[in-house]
Design an enzyme around this catalytic site. Structure first.
Site, PDB file in Angstrom:
ATOM      1  NE  ARG A 299      -2.556   0.932   3.444  1.00 49.50           N
ATOM      2  CZ  ARG A 299      -3.400   0.821   4.637  1.00 49.50           C
ATOM      3  NH1 ARG A 299      -4.475   0.358   4.402  1.00 49.50           N
ATOM      4  NH2 ARG A 299      -2.789   1.121   5.792  1.00 49.50           N
TER       5      ARG A 299
ATOM      6  CE  LYS B  56      -2.703   4.528   7.113  1.00 51.16           C
ATOM      7  NZ  LYS B  56      -4.034   4.575   7.274  1.00 51.16           N
TER       8      LYS B  56
ATOM      9  CD  GLU C  68     -11.702   5.847   3.893  1.00 52.00           C
ATOM     10  OE1 GLU C  68     -11.143   5.000   4.808  1.00 52.00           O
ATOM     11  OE2 GLU C  68     -10.992   6.616   3.236  1.00 52.00           O
TER      12      GLU C  68
HETATM   13  C1  LIG Z   1      -5.198   4.023   7.729  1.00 55.48           C
HETATM   14  C2  LIG Z   1      -6.754   4.052   7.438  1.00 55.48           C
HETATM   15  C3  LIG Z   1      -7.800   3.180   7.262  1.00 55.48           C
HETATM   16  C4  LIG Z   1      -7.322   1.879   7.752  1.00 55.48           C
HETATM   17  O1  LIG Z   1      -6.503   1.118   7.435  1.00 55.48           O
HETATM   18  P1  LIG Z   1      -5.952  -0.043   8.096  1.00 55.48           P
HETATM   19  O2  LIG Z   1      -4.904  -0.720   6.854  1.00 55.48           O
HETATM   20  O3  LIG Z   1      -7.182  -1.068   8.429  1.00 55.48           O
HETATM   21  O4  LIG Z   1      -5.275   0.561   9.103  1.00 55.48           O
HETATM   22  C5  LIG Z   1      -8.817   3.669   6.947  1.00 55.48           C
HETATM   23  N1  LIG Z   1      -9.117   4.747   6.636  1.00 55.48           N
HETATM   24  C6  LIG Z   1      -8.416   5.797   6.220  1.00 55.48           C
HETATM   25  C7  LIG Z   1      -8.479   7.174   5.597  1.00 55.48           C
HETATM   26  C8  LIG Z   1      -6.916   5.469   6.729  1.00 55.48           C
HETATM   27  O5  LIG Z   1      -5.983   6.453   6.608  1.00 55.48           O
END
Ligand SMILES: *Cc1c(COP(=O)(O)O)cnc(C)c1O
Length: 336
Positions: A82, A184, A218
């Protein structure tokens, strides 16, 4: 290999750092050698690219302490993949998978004695930033920068007991932009911040669930799941939101435990009339229960406002793999 575990810190998540970090630099010829050293400030020119054009992305993953004192890194491969994807989408130089893995493993090994006992863990934060000094470089990627891995011992996320969260459903504003939500990046957090701040101020909401055009994506920092005794439902992956590793792990584990797993468009209407449980997934809290949804000024109680038994069951199944209390049927854990 064992050493004495430090007890989990009581300080807020992310404010305490382990002794050792790893860092390297990149320039037009690629990444340089890795240095392991004590956490220290580093100097950057005020004209550095990251300060002006937000050339920064990061990862968040955890290492857990096993019963034998071993360090257990959860799904490092998925997090490395990722990070590489985020870097590529931000036009930053994509670090080799090998480099990411080497740096994370080195940091975990160096801080082995600082990994708290479960339910605490060592939170790991690989970070990639552009440092080129050029405030005219708005339209080009930084030619040089830093890549580093910080570690932070964290305590039990639910030290005060697990409380079902209050979530505001936002069906007007987006968190990010359609193609960039899967990156991210800090830029996406700051883009959502005013919506999150207003929801906290006006509705005492813990988080905002973004549902542009009436379909759930989300929250500001976690993915969203509906759960009942037979079923786990979540939105299908798209470029608009972050592809959580915890989301993926929960779905795969749920299927193994006999739940039917559905990845399909999830309307706000379906969420508001759901009879089972709702949960948020993310590395920091693993799974947290949702007790109240706030939508257009109305409050809807989920699962009587209580933490659901299926949420707890799935959460326990995951944390048992983290710590080695249960077998790791998917090969998710890397031991160092
Ligand atoms: C990091 C993150 C998540 C969760 O991802 P994980 O890999 O499960 O920790 C979900 N949404 C956003 C916006 C994030 O930055």
């Amino acid at each position: 290999m064992t050493g004495t575990a430090t007890s989990a810190p009581r300080a807020p998540f992310g404010t305490v750092f382990a002794t050792t970090m790893a860092s390297t630099t990149f320039d037009e010829s690629g990444y340089g050698p890795v240095r392991l050293h004590e956490v220290e400030d580093f100097a950057m020119h005020p004209g550095a690219h990251v300060f002006h054009y937000a050339s920064a992305c990061f990862e968040g993953l955890k290492a857990h302490r096993g019963a034998g004192g071993e360090a257990r890194i959860f799904r490092l491969d998925a997090h490395a993949a990722r990070l590489r994807q985020s870097a590529g989408l931000m036009c930053l130089p994509v670090p080799d998978e090998k480099l990411v893995i080497e740096m994370v493993e080195a940091v975990v090994a160096a801080n082995r004695d600082e990994i708290p006992e479960p339910p605490g863990s060592l939170y790991l934060r690989p970070t990639l930033i552009g440092a080129e000094v050029n405030i005219g470089a708005a339209g080009s990627p930084p030619k040089n920068g830093f890549f580093y891995v910080l570690a932070s011992p964290v305590g039990d996320y639910f030290a005060g007991g697990m409380r079902a969260l209050r979530i505001l459903i936002e069906d007007e504003h987006r968190r990010s932009t359609p193609g960039f939500g899967m990156v991210k990046a800090g830029a996406n957090y700051v883009s959502a911040l005013r919506t999150v701040v207003a929801a906290r101020r006006d509705h005492q909401a813990d988080q905002v669930l973004f549902a542009p055009n009436g379909f759930v994506e989300e929250t500001g920092a976690s993915n969203f799941l509906l759960i009942d005794d037979d079923l786990v439902v979540t939105a299908p992956l798209s470029e608009s939101y972050l592809h959580g590793v915890t989301r993926d792990s929960t779905l795969r584990l749920a299927a193994r435990l006999g739940y039917k797993v559905e990845e399909r468009p999830l309307s706000v209407n379906e969420v508001l009339t759901w009879k089972g449980e709702a949960a948020l997934s993310g590395t920091a809290a693993v799974l947290s229960a949702v007790g109240t949804l706030i939508h257009k000024g109305e409050e809807i109680t989920i699962n009587d406002g209580a933490v659901g038994s299926n949420t707890l069951r799935l959460r326990a199944a995951l944390t048992e793999i983290h710590t080695g209390a249960a077998e790791d049927p998917f090969g998710w854990v890397r031991i160092v």
